[in-house]
Design an enzyme around this catalytic site. Sequence first.
Site, PDB file in Angstrom:
ATOM      1  CD  GLU A   1       9.867  55.105  60.123  1.00 46.57           C
ATOM      2  OE1 GLU A   1       8.748  55.582  60.370  1.00 46.57           O
ATOM      3  OE2 GLU A   1      10.670  54.733  61.001  1.00 46.57           O
ATOM      4  CB  ILE A   2       5.794  50.663  55.073  1.00 42.53           C
ATOM      5  CG1 ILE A   2       6.544  49.394  55.499  1.00 42.53           C
ATOM      6  CG2 ILE A   2       6.589  51.399  54.010  1.00 42.53           C
ATOM      7  CD1 ILE A   2       5.700  48.350  56.122  1.00 42.53           C
ATOM      8  N   GLY A   3       4.503  51.068  58.437  1.00 44.59           N
ATOM      9  CA  GLY A   3       3.373  50.718  59.288  1.00 44.59           C
ATOM     10  C   GLY A   3       3.401  49.341  59.908  1.00 44.59           C
ATOM     11  CE  LYS A   4       8.920  46.227  60.346  1.00 44.34           C
ATOM     12  NZ  LYS A   4       9.385  47.558  59.899  1.00 44.34           N
TER      13      LYS A   4
ATOM     14  CE  LYS B   1      10.977  46.886  66.118  1.00 44.76           C
ATOM     15  NZ  LYS B   1      10.445  47.026  64.756  1.00 44.76           N
TER      16      LYS B   1
ATOM     17  N   GLY C   1       9.334  42.318  62.965  1.00 44.32           N
ATOM     18  CA  GLY C   1      10.703  42.387  62.481  1.00 44.32           C
ATOM     19  C   GLY C   1      11.249  43.799  62.559  1.00 44.32           C
TER      20      GLY C   1
ATOM     21  N   GLY D   1      12.916  46.829  60.220  1.00 45.53           N
ATOM     22  CA  GLY D   1      13.086  47.255  58.836  1.00 45.53           C
ATOM     23  C   GLY D   1      12.321  46.365  57.876  1.00 45.53           C
TER      24      GLY D   1
END
Length: 241
Positions: free
Chosen positions: A15-18, A40, A121, A123
């Site tokens: 949840e950091i914007g990958k 994905k 990736g 996570g």
Amino acid sequence: MSSPLSLFVTGTDTEIGKTLVSCALLRGFAKAGLSAAAMKPIAAGAHFNADDGMWHNEDADQLDEASGALLPPEVRTPYLLKAPAAPHIVAAQEGRTLKLAPIVECHREAMRRADVVVVEGVGGFRVPLDNKRDTADLALALGVPVVLVVGVRLGCINHALLTAEAIVARGLRMVGWVANIVDPAMRFVDENVETLREWLDREHGVPLIGTVPHLAPPSAERAAAYLDIDTLLLALRRHAG
């Protein structure tokens, strides 16, 4: 004709914007005149769409929307898991084994269909796939360089430096990193990004390829404007060449 390019997008956490950055990269490559496809390989969290009779993952759907070279769902995401949780746990519950060989074969097929393949990736960098392997092993099996997405919030410097060390320790090459501002209320954002820029350049020679501001709502098209695609392409071609 030049060989197809590929990269593995990982992050300092979940949840950091990958997905946002992966989609922005796809948009950027398209603007550079390249046909870009997305994978994905492992997606955890799916919903059934009665309209098309298929299971969907939100991140994978966003990647499809941003891709210029659309892959069949079974190539784009060989392992689509139902529950939104750690993939090794969900896979065990669903009676599935997350094998690397089918993903590598799907990646080969993707490389035949596009100029550049962005592999997102699942996570963070060391999320387990089973009791022995993790997503670092997946990146190694694919043999592609890594772009690190740093979710800029309190604690991001430590998380980013540790993740960069882990990437390099596994024998992978980092070709760039992206600062994604996930906490708009964070103090000293510029100072944090500058500290990371200096440290990652000094320790690993990794360039900052963009700082994406907090976008509400998120927009891959807008985010792409903040990325230095030319610098990234140069690094990817050097790696491939």
